[in-house]
Design a protein around this motif. Sequence first.
Motif, PDB file in Angstrom:
ATOM      1  N   UNK A 209       0.949  -1.268   0.016  1.00 48.44           N
ATOM      2  CA  UNK A 209       0.110  -0.039   0.083  1.00 48.44           C
ATOM      3  C   UNK A 209       0.805   1.218   0.181  1.00 48.44           C
ATOM      4  N   UNK A 210       2.147   1.189   0.582  1.00 46.44           N
ATOM      5  CA  UNK A 210       2.990   2.270   0.564  1.00 46.44           C
ATOM      6  C   UNK A 210       3.619   2.499  -0.720  1.00 46.44           C
ATOM      7  N   UNK A 211       3.645   1.268  -1.292  1.00 44.10           N
ATOM      8  CA  UNK A 211       4.345   1.318  -2.593  1.00 44.10           C
ATOM      9  C   UNK A 211       3.331   2.156  -3.743  1.00 44.10           C
ATOM     10  N   UNK A 212       2.169   1.710  -3.670  1.00 46.70           N
ATOM     11  CA  UNK A 212       1.044   2.351  -4.673  1.00 46.70           C
ATOM     12  C   UNK A 212       0.821   3.840  -4.342  1.00 46.70           C
ATOM     13  N   UNK A 213       0.823   4.229  -2.957  1.00 46.73           N
ATOM     14  CA  UNK A 213       0.426   5.681  -2.579  1.00 46.73           C
ATOM     15  C   UNK A 213       1.617   6.466  -2.809  1.00 46.73           C
ATOM     16  N   UNK A 214       3.025   5.964  -3.265  1.00 50.38           N
ATOM     17  CA  UNK A 214       4.030   6.934  -3.478  1.00 50.38           C
ATOM     18  C   UNK A 214       3.815   7.708  -4.831  1.00 50.38           C
TER      19      UNK A 214
END
Length: 226
Positions: free
Chosen positions: A221-226
Amino acid sequence: MKFFIDTANLDEIAEAKSWGCLAGVTTNPSLYAKTGGKLEDFEPHMLKIAELCEGLPVSAESTAMTVEGMVEEGRRLSALAPNIVVKLPMCEAGLAACRALANEGVRVNMTLVFSATQALLAANAGARYISPFVGRYDDIALDGLSQLADVVACIKNYDWSDKNPDGRVEIIAASIRTPNHVTQAALMGADIATVPMKALKKCLHHPLTDAGLASFAADWARVTSN
Ligand code: E4P
């Protein structure tokens, strides 16, 4: 070792089948009663299971108490579908009916087996499958797995090619309660474990898997929110 599901519940069978790892189904009078089905719906229900699991062995149990009744019911059940296996109880009438049905090319699953001597008699009477019960031993503080080990050792070291239509006997570890029953059955060489949905889910899930999945999802989720 193969997995059968131990239920007459069509939704449970469909779910387990969707996982792509189901090799068959076993039912018994108590499991059919749990569905709330009526007497007249029993055979249509077994046919529904057989059609849902086309090509996979589906055990439907005779409730007759005499040789003639078991043979007559066994012929009827096996005529429902080519993948229906007739389940018979381990007793004198069950052995005689097993031999008669095996001689007609019917596959029989001998159930309510609790000893190696019963299993040997069943194999000699033409049983294609033999179902030693594990959990019901544990239910009375005895060791069901040690009985299963005796059954496997006695059945596995003999050639049954002239005894039943398929020329082989497979051992179905039955009355399974826990993932440990499944693991131990596989380690001792049972061919199949027939497992109720509740125990199957316990075999499938593991707290470390669930935690790992959650942390992968959170990190992604952190990857996709960057
Ligand atoms: C399977 O063929 C048996 O009928 C079944 O596993 C019995 O399980 P139970 O001892 O939980 O009733």
